[in-house]
Design an enzyme around this catalytic site. Structure first.
Site, short mmCIF file in Angstrom:
data_model
loop_
_atom_site.label_atom_id
_atom_site.label_comp_id
_atom_site.label_asym_id
_atom_site.label_seq_id
_atom_site.Cartn_x
_atom_site.Cartn_y
_atom_site.Cartn_z
N ARG A 284 13.63 -6.03 10.27
CA ARG A 284 13.09 -5.03 11.19
C ARG A 284 12.34 -5.79 12.28
NH1 ARG A 284 9.45 -0.82 8.12
NH2 ARG A 284 7.82 -1.92 9.23
N ARG B 75 -2.99 -7.23 13.48
CA ARG B 75 -3.33 -6.23 12.46
C ARG B 75 -4.08 -6.87 11.31
NH1 ARG B 75 2.19 -3.30 11.44
NH2 ARG B 75 1.10 -1.38 11.02
N LYS C 258 0.83 -1.22 0.00
CA LYS C 258 0.00 0.00 0.00
C LYS C 258 0.86 1.26 0.00
CE LYS C 258 -2.63 -0.44 3.41
NZ LYS C 258 -2.45 0.52 4.48
N ARG D 198 10.73 -9.62 4.44
CA ARG D 198 11.40 -8.37 4.10
C ARG D 198 12.82 -8.34 4.70
NH1 ARG D 198 6.71 -4.20 4.27
NH2 ARG D 198 6.74 -4.57 6.50
N ARG E 27 -10.55 2.35 8.47
CA ARG E 27 -10.00 1.06 8.86
C ARG E 27 -11.07 0.14 9.45
NH1 ARG E 27 -3.99 1.65 9.11
NH2 ARG E 27 -3.16 0.03 10.45
P1 AMP Z 1 -0.03 1.69 10.20
O1 AMP Z 1 1.29 2.39 10.07
O2 AMP Z 1 -1.01 2.10 9.13
O3 AMP Z 1 0.06 0.21 10.31
O4 AMP Z 1 -0.69 2.21 11.57
C1 AMP Z 1 -0.03 2.05 12.80
C2 AMP Z 1 -1.03 2.10 13.93
O5 AMP Z 1 -1.70 3.37 13.94
C3 AMP Z 1 -2.15 1.08 13.84
O6 AMP Z 1 -1.77 -0.19 14.35
C4 AMP Z 1 -3.23 1.74 14.70
O7 AMP Z 1 -2.93 1.60 16.08
C5 AMP Z 1 -3.06 3.20 14.34
N1 AMP Z 1 -3.94 3.55 13.19
C6 AMP Z 1 -3.56 3.78 11.90
N2 AMP Z 1 -4.63 4.07 11.14
C7 AMP Z 1 -5.71 4.03 11.96
C8 AMP Z 1 -7.10 4.23 11.78
N3 AMP Z 1 -7.63 4.53 10.60
N4 AMP Z 1 -7.90 4.12 12.87
C9 AMP Z 1 -7.40 3.82 14.07
N5 AMP Z 1 -6.12 3.59 14.32
C10 AMP Z 1 -5.25 3.71 13.29
#
Ligand code: AMP
Length: 224
Positions: free
Chosen positions: A167, A179, A13, A127, A88
């Site tokens: 990582r 996730r 993404k 990765r 999300r």
């Molecule tokens: P990401 O880098 O997109 O994986 O986001 C890291 C963390 O940020 C996620 O595991 C959530 O805790 C929080 N997060 C990101 N986007 C959202 C969203 N749309 N709603 C709620 N929490 C979010």
């Protein structure tokens, strides 16, 4: 051009979002990045979000939704935006859709990157980072990005540097599962949000199994 991009962690993404964002001159707005910036700057929002992020849980909707709606009002969004990481879940999708309707903002494309859960997990865990440049793609599970292997050692496929790294969070299987659990949940999670949009707008689906070059060419052709 206003775009939402969906895809599980590991589907590319970030990579494909950056390509689309550059092509159309629109900002790629990543909720995760906004939260991380707020945490490192020690803002009130960052302090509120940190505990949830550390647990791998979603930051509550009453924090996330207003944050995104106000971000989209900033000047760099005047020609459009690409949302990556929002909505999300189903609540965010409903709230976002009604905000768009209320403000008569058109949603031009919803993109869904397709990758099955098992492969998405492999892509994350496979990765490998090149110590000289993190952008050199190396992945022990992606055919197009296989590092060079000699006598049991791995070398960067781009520059030949020895000693590829992993990582820590890429190897945290429990966090990846959590996730993906949220993403692949068709009742209230991210796939529920995708289904919600499918009932309202055309969703462009893209198979991300081929290499980055093929997938991005296909994607850009679909957005013409
Ligand atoms: P990401 O880098 O997109 O994986 O986001 C890291 C963390 O940020 C996620 O595991 C959530 O805790 C929080 N997060 C990101 N986007 C959202 C969203 N749309 N709603 C709620 N929490 C979010």
């Amino acid at each position: 051009m206003n775009i939402i991009m969906f895809g599980p962690n590991g589907s590319g993404k970030g990579t494909f979002g950056a390509i689309v964002s550059e092509r159309f001159g629109i900002p790629q707005i990543e909720t995760g990045v906004i939260f991380r910036q707020n945490i490192s700057q020690g803002t009130a929002l960052g302090k509120e979000a940190q505990a949830f992020i550390n647990k791998g849980e979603l930051v509550p909707d009453n924090i996330t939704i207003p944050m995104i709606l106000s971000r989209l009002k900033e000047r760099d969004c005047k020609n459009g935006w690409l949302l990556d990481g929002f909505p999300r879940n189903i609540t965010q999708a409903e709230a976002f859709w009604s905000a768009l309707q209320k403000e008569q903002i058109q949603l031009d494309y919803v993109i869904e990157l397709i990758l099955d859960r098992e492969m998405a997990k492999k892509r994350i865990m496979g990765r490998r980072l090149c110590p000289t440049d993190n952008n050199h793609p190396n992945n022990i599970y992606v055919k197009a990005n296989l590092p060079v292997e000699k006598e049991g050692k791995l070398f960067c496929r781009v520059c030949g540097h020895e000693g590829l790294l992993t990582r820590a969070d890429d190897q945290d299987e429990a966090a990846i599962d959590k996730r993906h659990g949220i993403y692949f949940d068709t009742k209230t999670g991210t796939l529920a949000a995708v289904i919600y949009f499918k009932e309202r707008v055309k969703v462009v689906q893209l198979d991300t199994l081929p290499g980055v070059k093929e997938v991005s060419a296909h994607l850009l052709a679909m957005l013409k």
